[in-house]
Design an enzyme around this catalytic site. Sequence first.
Site, PDB file in Angstrom:
ATOM      1  N   ARG A 166       0.837  -1.218   0.000  1.00 19.32           N
ATOM      2  CA  ARG A 166       0.000   0.000   0.000  1.00 19.32           C
ATOM      3  C   ARG A 166       0.868   1.264   0.000  1.00 19.32           C
ATOM      4  NH1 ARG A 166      -3.250  -3.547  -0.896  1.00 19.32           N
ATOM      5  NH2 ARG A 166      -5.133  -3.986   0.280  1.00 19.32           N
ATOM      6  N   LYS A 212      -6.127   1.503   2.448  1.00 19.83           N
ATOM      7  CA  LYS A 212      -7.016   0.341   2.409  1.00 19.83           C
ATOM      8  C   LYS A 212      -6.492  -0.760   3.329  1.00 19.83           C
ATOM      9  CE  LYS A 212      -8.783  -3.187  -0.693  1.00 19.83           C
ATOM     10  NZ  LYS A 212      -8.674  -3.767  -2.023  1.00 19.83           N
TER      11      LYS A 212
END
Length: 186
Positions: free
Chosen positions: A124, A159
Amino acid sequence: LFADLAGFTPAARTLPPGEVVSYLDRLVCAFDDLCEEHGVDKIKTIGDSYMAVSGLRGSSAESAIAIGNFAFAMMEIIRRQGPLGGHNLALRIGIHCGEATAGVIGETRVSYDVWGDAVNVASRMESHGEPGRIHVSEAFRALAGDAFTFNERGSMEIKGLGLARTYFLEDVKAPAHSSAKAQGAV
């Protein structure tokens, strides 16, 4: 650490496969050499992405510094790399520190891999990063201590993680030099 070639797909789209493979091979071989130099372990390449870890056999702080130095060396390699089909590419790198599980899986095309939250967060960091920059988590910043200079990016929604404070790794700090004179027997 995850590193991805920003702009690779449009650059490679119309090129002959041999040219694309040659470019990637030169780059990956250079990164593999850097792994040896910095004591980092390559896990795998995934298309035009490169995954590596540090700390499988050593101190956490030393491992964080090693992977940070490795990331800077990767950035230098890509700066010296020639263009692909007339496109100068940039790396987008993400780093996070934490526990992970490693092992060998499969019966055909056996592979060594690493899994866990630390891997997901590092991925991420890369995907939420910017081309030409090294995007790191707060955990990496804390573990690396004062070995590097950081530029706070601020809090952002990641996320699977939620709101997280992140940083850009800016530079390696020069080691402090001692001014004490050596003493010994004459």
